[in-house]
Design a protein around this motif. Structure first.
Motif, PDB file in Angstrom:
ATOM      1  N   ARG A  85       0.488  -1.745  -0.322  1.00  2.97           N
ATOM      2  CA  ARG A  85      -0.328   0.131  -0.106  1.00  2.97           C
ATOM      3  C   ARG A  85       0.919   1.228   0.315  1.00  2.97           C
ATOM      4  NH1 ARG A  85      -4.778  -1.059  -1.282  1.00  2.97           N
ATOM      5  NH2 ARG A  85      -5.568   1.117  -0.237  1.00  2.97           N
ATOM      6  N   SER A  86       1.958   0.893  -0.285  1.00  2.55           N
ATOM      7  CA  SER A  86       2.817   2.055  -0.483  1.00  2.55           C
ATOM      8  C   SER A  86       2.984   3.211  -1.732  1.00  2.55           C
ATOM      9  CB  SER A  86       4.695   1.832  -0.368  1.00  2.55           C
ATOM     10  OG  SER A  86       4.687   0.829  -1.975  1.00  2.55           O
ATOM     11  N   VAL A  87       2.929   2.417  -2.867  1.00  2.00           N
ATOM     12  CA  VAL A  87       2.362   3.806  -4.249  1.00  2.00           C
ATOM     13  C   VAL A  87       1.503   3.444  -4.912  1.00  2.00           C
ATOM     14  CG1 VAL A  87       3.920   3.833  -6.188  1.00  2.00           C
ATOM     15  CG2 VAL A  87       4.805   3.494  -4.019  1.00  2.00           C
ATOM     16  N   THR A  88       0.468   4.062  -5.534  1.00  3.96           N
ATOM     17  CA  THR A  88      -0.433   3.897  -6.591  1.00  3.96           C
ATOM     18  C   THR A  88       0.541   4.057  -7.555  1.00  3.96           C
ATOM     19  OG1 THR A  88      -2.658   3.433  -5.252  1.00  3.96           O
ATOM     20  CG2 THR A  88      -2.128   4.497  -7.260  1.00  3.96           C
ATOM     21  N   LEU A  89       0.542   3.546  -8.788  1.00  2.00           N
ATOM     22  CA  LEU A  89       0.449   3.708 -10.124  1.00  2.00           C
ATOM     23  C   LEU A  89      -0.273   4.146 -10.937  1.00  2.00           C
ATOM     24  CD1 LEU A  89       2.781   3.297 -11.893  1.00  2.00           C
ATOM     25  CD2 LEU A  89       2.379   1.502 -13.052  1.00  2.00           C
ATOM     26  N   GLU A  90      -0.316   5.688 -11.574  1.00  2.00           N
ATOM     27  CA  GLU A  90      -0.970   6.577 -12.042  1.00  2.00           C
ATOM     28  C   GLU A  90      -0.869   6.807 -13.986  1.00  2.00           C
ATOM     29  OE1 GLU A  90      -4.572   6.150 -11.696  1.00  2.00           O
ATOM     30  OE2 GLU A  90      -4.213   5.867  -9.569  1.00  2.00           O
ATOM     31  N   GLU A  91      -1.167   6.875 -14.222  1.00  2.00           N
ATOM     32  CA  GLU A  91      -1.018   7.107 -16.279  1.00  2.00           C
ATOM     33  C   GLU A  91      -1.702   8.650 -16.025  1.00  2.00           C
ATOM     34  OE1 GLU A  91      -2.584   5.741 -19.204  1.00  2.00           O
ATOM     35  OE2 GLU A  91      -4.715   4.881 -17.710  1.00  2.00           O
ATOM     36  N   VAL A  92      -0.276   9.848 -16.949  1.00  2.00           N
ATOM     37  CA  VAL A  92      -1.359  11.150 -16.883  1.00  2.00           C
ATOM     38  C   VAL A  92      -0.280  11.815 -18.440  1.00  2.00           C
ATOM     39  CG1 VAL A  92       1.589  11.768 -16.134  1.00  2.00           C
ATOM     40  CG2 VAL A  92      -1.128  13.510 -16.314  1.00  2.00           C
ATOM     41  N   TYR A  93      -0.767  12.172 -19.559  1.00  2.00           N
ATOM     42  CA  TYR A  93      -1.036  12.604 -20.387  1.00  2.00           C
ATOM     43  C   TYR A  93      -0.048  14.215 -20.319  1.00  2.00           C
ATOM     44  CZ  TYR A  93      -2.839   8.365 -21.771  1.00  2.00           C
ATOM     45  OH  TYR A  93      -2.867   6.613 -21.618  1.00  2.00           O
ATOM     46  N   CYS A  94       0.432  14.555 -19.811  1.00  2.00           N
ATOM     47  CA  CYS A  94       1.349  15.434 -19.841  1.00  2.00           C
ATOM     48  C   CYS A  94       1.869  16.572 -18.733  1.00  2.00           C
ATOM     49  CB  CYS A  94       0.967  16.799 -21.127  1.00  2.00           C
ATOM     50  SG  CYS A  94       2.603  18.256 -21.417  1.00  2.00           S
ATOM     51  N   LEU A  95       2.734  16.773 -17.804  1.00  2.00           N
ATOM     52  CA  LEU A  95       2.954  17.091 -17.232  1.00  2.00           C
ATOM     53  C   LEU A  95       3.517  18.416 -16.957  1.00  2.00           C
ATOM     54  CD1 LEU A  95       4.870  14.305 -14.997  1.00  2.00           C
ATOM     55  CD2 LEU A  95       2.745  15.113 -14.686  1.00  2.00           C
ATOM     56  N   GLY A  96       3.714  18.671 -18.827  1.00  2.51           N
ATOM     57  CA  GLY A  96       4.695  20.301 -18.909  1.00  2.51           C
ATOM     58  C   GLY A  96       5.770  20.222 -18.831  1.00  2.51           C
ATOM     59  N   ASN A  97       6.735  18.510 -19.175  1.00  2.00           N
ATOM     60  CA  ASN A  97       8.328  18.770 -18.650  1.00  2.00           C
ATOM     61  C   ASN A  97       8.406  18.458 -19.674  1.00  2.00           C
ATOM     62  OD1 ASN A  97      10.247  19.652 -16.573  1.00  2.00           O
ATOM     63  ND2 ASN A  97      10.704  17.548 -16.034  1.00  2.00           N
ATOM     64  N   CYS A  98       8.346  18.360 -21.022  1.00  2.00           N
ATOM     65  CA  CYS A  98       8.877  17.987 -21.970  1.00  2.00           C
ATOM     66  C   CYS A  98       9.996  18.631 -22.554  1.00  2.00           C
ATOM     67  CB  CYS A  98       7.860  17.882 -23.453  1.00  2.00           C
ATOM     68  SG  CYS A  98       5.779  17.902 -23.219  1.00  2.00           S
ATOM     69  N   ALA A  99      11.172  18.924 -22.210  1.00  2.00           N
ATOM     70  CA  ALA A  99      11.979  19.187 -22.003  1.00  2.00           C
ATOM     71  C   ALA A  99      13.155  18.409 -21.302  1.00  2.00           C
ATOM     72  CB  ALA A  99      12.823  20.753 -21.825  1.00  2.00           C
ATOM     73  N   CYS A 100      11.970  17.868 -20.575  1.00  3.74           N
ATOM     74  CA  CYS A 100      13.337  17.053 -19.524  1.00  3.74           C
ATOM     75  C   CYS A 100      12.639  15.367 -19.716  1.00  3.74           C
ATOM     76  CB  CYS A 100      13.213  17.067 -18.220  1.00  3.74           C
ATOM     77  SG  CYS A 100      13.983  18.645 -18.421  1.00  3.74           S
ATOM     78  N   ALA A 101      12.656  15.112 -20.901  1.00  2.09           N
ATOM     79  CA  ALA A 101      11.300  13.857 -21.016  1.00  2.09           C
ATOM     80  C   ALA A 101      12.774  12.778 -20.719  1.00  2.09           C
ATOM     81  CB  ALA A 101      10.868  14.056 -21.913  1.00  2.09           C
ATOM     82  N   PRO A 102      11.996  11.639 -20.091  1.00  3.91           N
ATOM     83  CA  PRO A 102      10.594  11.025 -19.889  1.00  3.91           C
ATOM     84  C   PRO A 102      10.559  11.478 -17.898  1.00  3.91           C
ATOM     85  CG  PRO A 102      11.781   9.057 -19.756  1.00  3.91           C
ATOM     86  CD  PRO A 102      13.014  10.846 -20.285  1.00  3.91           C
ATOM     87  N   SER A 103       9.314  11.975 -17.578  1.00  2.00           N
ATOM     88  CA  SER A 103       9.053  12.807 -16.597  1.00  2.00           C
ATOM     89  C   SER A 103       7.699  12.026 -15.802  1.00  2.00           C
ATOM     90  CB  SER A 103       8.215  14.140 -17.405  1.00  2.00           C
ATOM     91  OG  SER A 103       8.932  14.916 -17.726  1.00  2.00           O
ATOM     92  N   VAL A 104       7.858  11.952 -15.106  1.00  2.00           N
ATOM     93  CA  VAL A 104       7.183  11.714 -13.783  1.00  2.00           C
ATOM     94  C   VAL A 104       6.653  12.649 -13.078  1.00  2.00           C
ATOM     95  CG1 VAL A 104       7.817   9.225 -13.556  1.00  2.00           C
ATOM     96  CG2 VAL A 104       8.788  10.309 -12.150  1.00  2.00           C
TER      97      VAL A 104
END
Length: 159
Positions: free
Chosen positions: A110-129
């Motif tokens: 129960r420590s981590v929930t994994l989700e997807e997101v469709y843009c963090l606005g950090n494209c120049a530093c891809a890949p991002s989480v």
């Protein structure tokens, strides 16, 4: 201390007269509790004069709504094109494999929930989480493992 259903009832009462109240109610409940308890569906349906199937249909349609408590930390992997071009698909596969869950899943501890997101606005530093509310760029599989180790040891510092 108030129970979950009392908190759900408070959100419903506060928002039920808004036009299009269902989505604000669902967001309000999830913001307050971290998820939408199954028991709340009947309360929402009664307050909005809708069927439980209607409420459940909306909850299951929108992937951001959870019906189980999330983990202590949320990790979102960006799946936008810039991140994909810089290795996000490999990172995504590694994240799922190393955590032992798919998207919207929570680790056994129960420590981590994994989700997807469709843009963090950090494209120049891809890949991002995004780890909880912090965006981390240029994430390799090694860096991902380090982030998870730090989360589990409660010493998260954005790298």
């Amino acid at each position: 201390m108030t129970t979950q259903l009392e908190q759900v009832t408070e959100v419903i009462t506060r928002l039920q007269n808004k036009p299009g109240a269902l989505l604000p109610i669902l967001h309000g409940i999830q913001d307050k509790l971290g998820y939408i308890p199954t028991d709340s569906v009947a309360l929402i349906a009664a307050a909005l004069n809708q069927s439980r199937a209607d409420i459940h249909g909306v909850i299951s349609f929108y992937h951001q709504f959870r019906t189980t408590p999330p983990g202590k930390h949320t990790v979102e992997v960006c799946r936008a094109e810039a991140c994909q071009s810089m290795g996000a698909r490999q990172l995504e596969a590694h994240a799922k494999s190393s955590l032992g869950v798919d998207y919207h899943g929570t680790t056994v501890d129960r420590s981590v929930t994994l989700e997807e997101v469709y843009c963090l606005g950090n494209c120049a530093c891809a890949p991002s989480v995004r780890v909880n509310d912090e965006i981390v760029g240029r994430v390799t599989t090694e860096k991902f493992d380090q982030l998870i180790d730090e989360l589990r040891s409660q010493k998260l510092e954005v790298l």
